[in-house]
Enzyme design. Structure first.
Site: not given
Ligand code: GLY
Length: 578
Positions: A388, A480
């Site tokens: 992310t 993370g």
């Molecule tokens: N894809 C990880 C989150 O949105 O927490």
């Protein structure tokens, strides 16, 4: 004559062979210096951008220099990240934005992906009701309807000062069309995922090529440049309708995915009221559902506040015990109550109610670890994933923006839209495929986060802005997965309680408890040996992991200057301002 000719010919052959060897060697030699100067901690007078790739930070700074505000800068940075950070920066994913304007007005934008209309609660289960693990993680069925482009347009319409959409897209288009030199970490990821790119795409160019990628190699993305140009010309319609929409749907049909033209047309962002909570003389402004981040962070802060953790000492067993026990309880709540509040009545007020939170910690035993409910800890890969990305920006007027965006895992579903040049997310894995069965991050969910058409999958992203004594104090967030929330918590506490300068607060080693599995994950240098032993003696299980979450933060210093701090855990994180 013959001999002479022969000698000449030999000389000539030797010359050519030698030259070819030299050229080949030059091509194979890995550049040793990174292609950019990367700055991870810097103090500047008026503006600051901290993002996950230096070229993207520079784009944000350039927009601020042109007179754009923090929202303009973050939009341009987001589009640039889609080019220079293809494993997480995106137009094929989604995210969350928390804004605090200089006058103190705060806002939250939810541009999280939505499940396609044809999605079903049991779509990842086989005939025996068992989760088919890979289906929600890679390939076409893992893709949620992307929200990023709609999110950027909504932010632009509401907050842009520059009022020049094309100017915000121009740097990204240039980077895609002309190419840019990739960093070592991008080269490593492109090499690592080559096989998967080939597996899920008939044509994975430009990300797949014969020879391995090296740091400094030029990545040119012509298809992506054309897609970004359509977005520049037509706004969100350049993505959700027309040629780009057609390419996405054709890609879905090629691989058995669910997204239709209707799904794309029906995608909607949501402006939401941020979660606002207090910790001592700090006000914490953060993201509401469909992220769990804001609720969880606020719960933890209120549970921890009564304990003098500064007196206990940084990462003393006593302090870690309090924080881990708060985290345990909060992640247990997350698994049961948190989901998309447009579909499920998430009891936000009750979860943040002071009496409830005091009651939740009432059974806290200062000498003993609690035991997480043994519902099911399942089995999941212990992979530390950071795919992310987060951007924190403060402009010269004091407007602040905190944005976290994602494709979920590295390069999302690994599905590249043929002709469109961008990866699609695998965000469907953030739903609970089956109650009690953990997702990639080991997170367990239930009814609140079950799959439904049009619903947003629960996130852990925690873009956050903090005020101190009524004034802007900090902007922070991180990639993370499930460790985002606890990384934001600890970075804030490192500054607020342990009085660390921001760069030390970001770099400080971390730990993390998420209820299940019932263990404290610890980075290698977190919690010294003696304190670790005390924690084991209390009944905690410690499990060492390489690293957790990658914070990007800005702090307003007492003299009004801005300290930008990127996370040394990520060599590409870059802070820049003026
Ligand atoms: N894809 C990880 C989150 O949105 O927490």
């Amino acid at each position: 004559m013959y001999n002479k000719y022969c000698t000449k010919s030999k000389q000539s052959s030797f010359f050519w062979i030698f030259s070819i060897v030299l050229i080949f060697a030059a091509c194979r030699t890995k550049p040793t210096a990174p292609p950019y100067t990367i700055v991870q901690s810097v103090v500047e007078d008026s503006c600051m951008v901290v993002a996950g790739q230096p070229l993207a930070s520079k784009v944000g700074v350039e927009i601020l220099r042109q007179g754009g505000n923090a929202v303009d800068a973050v939009i341009a940075t987001q589009f640039a990240l889609a080019v220079v950070h293809p494993r997480a920066g995106n137009i094929g994913g989604g995210g969350f934005m928390v804004v605090r304007m200089a006058d103190g007005a705060a806002d939250a934008l939810d541009y999280r992906e939505q499940a396609p209309a044809a999605a079903r609660r049991d779509m990842y289960l086989d005939s025996t009701g068992t989760v088919v693990e890979q289906l929600s993680k890679v390939g076409h069925l893992a893709v949620g309807v992307p929200g990023t482009v709609a999110g950027m347009e909504a932010a632009f319409n509401k907050y842009s000062q520059l009022k020049d959409w094309k100017a915000l897209l121009a740097p990204a288009i240039k980077l895609a069309a002309e190419g840019y030199k990739i960093t070592q970490s991008e080269a490593d990821r492109l090499n690592k995922f080559k096989e998967q790119f080939e597996k899920y795409n008939e044509n994975a160019a430009p990300f797949v090529r014969k020879q391995p990628w090296n740091m400094g190699d030029l990545l040119v993305q012509k298809d992506l440049a054309r897609t970004l140009t359509r977005i520049s010309d037509r706004g969100a319609k350049g993505f959700y309708e027309g040629e780009t929409a057609g390419l996405i749907v054709a890609e879905m049909q090629r691989g058995g995915g669910l997204i239709t033209l209707e799904d794309l047309k029906n995608y909607r962002i949501k402006w939401r009221a941020p979660i606002v909570s207090n910790y001592k003389n700090y006000k914490v402004i953060t993201m509401p559902p469909s992220s769990s981040g804001g609720v969880a962070l606020s719960q933890m802060l209120e549970m921890i506040e009564p304990f003098p953790i500064a007196d206990y000492g940084f990462q003393s067993a006593k302090a870690v015990h309090v924080i881990a026990e708060a985290e345990r309880r909060v992640y247990a709540d997350r698994s049961k109550y948190l989901g998309d509040s447009d579909f499920y009545p998430v009891p936000i007020d009750s979860l943040l109610d002071s009496t409830y939170l005091a009651m939740r910690m009432a059974d806290f035993d200062p000498a003993k670890a609690a035991v997480s409910d043994s519902l099911s800890s399942g089995n999941f890969k212990r992979v530390e994933s950071f795919e992310t990305t987060h951007t924190s920006i403060v402009d010269s007027e004091g407007n602040a923006v905190s944005v976290t965006t994602t494709l979920n895992l590295n390069y999302g579903s690994k599905v590249l839209v043929e002709g469109g040049g961008f990866f699609l997310n695998d965000e469907m894995d953030d739903f609970s495929a089956k109650p009690g069965v953990p997702n990639f991050f080991g997170l367990i969910g239930a009814e609140a986060n079950a799959i439904e058409p049009g619903k947003r999958m629960l996130s852990s992203m925690t873009p956050t802005i903090v005020e101190k004594d009524g004034k802007l104090f900090m902007v922070l967030g991180a990639p993370g997965g499930s460790t985002i929330i606890t990384a934001v918590l600890q970075t804030f506490l490192n500054v607020a309680e342990y009085k660390m300068p921001l760069d030390k607060a970001v770099a400080a080693p971390r730990f993390h408890h998420q209820w299940l599995p019932d263990e404290i994950k610890v980075e290698p240098t977190a919690i010294d040996t003696l304190e670790r032993k005390k924690l084991w003696d209390m009944g905690h299980h410690l499990h060492e992991v390489k690293r957790m979450a990658l914070i990007k933060a800005v702090q307003v210093l007492p003299d009004g200057k801005l300290h930008g701090a990127a996370d040394p855990r990520n060599p590409d994180d870059h802070a820049e301002g003026f």
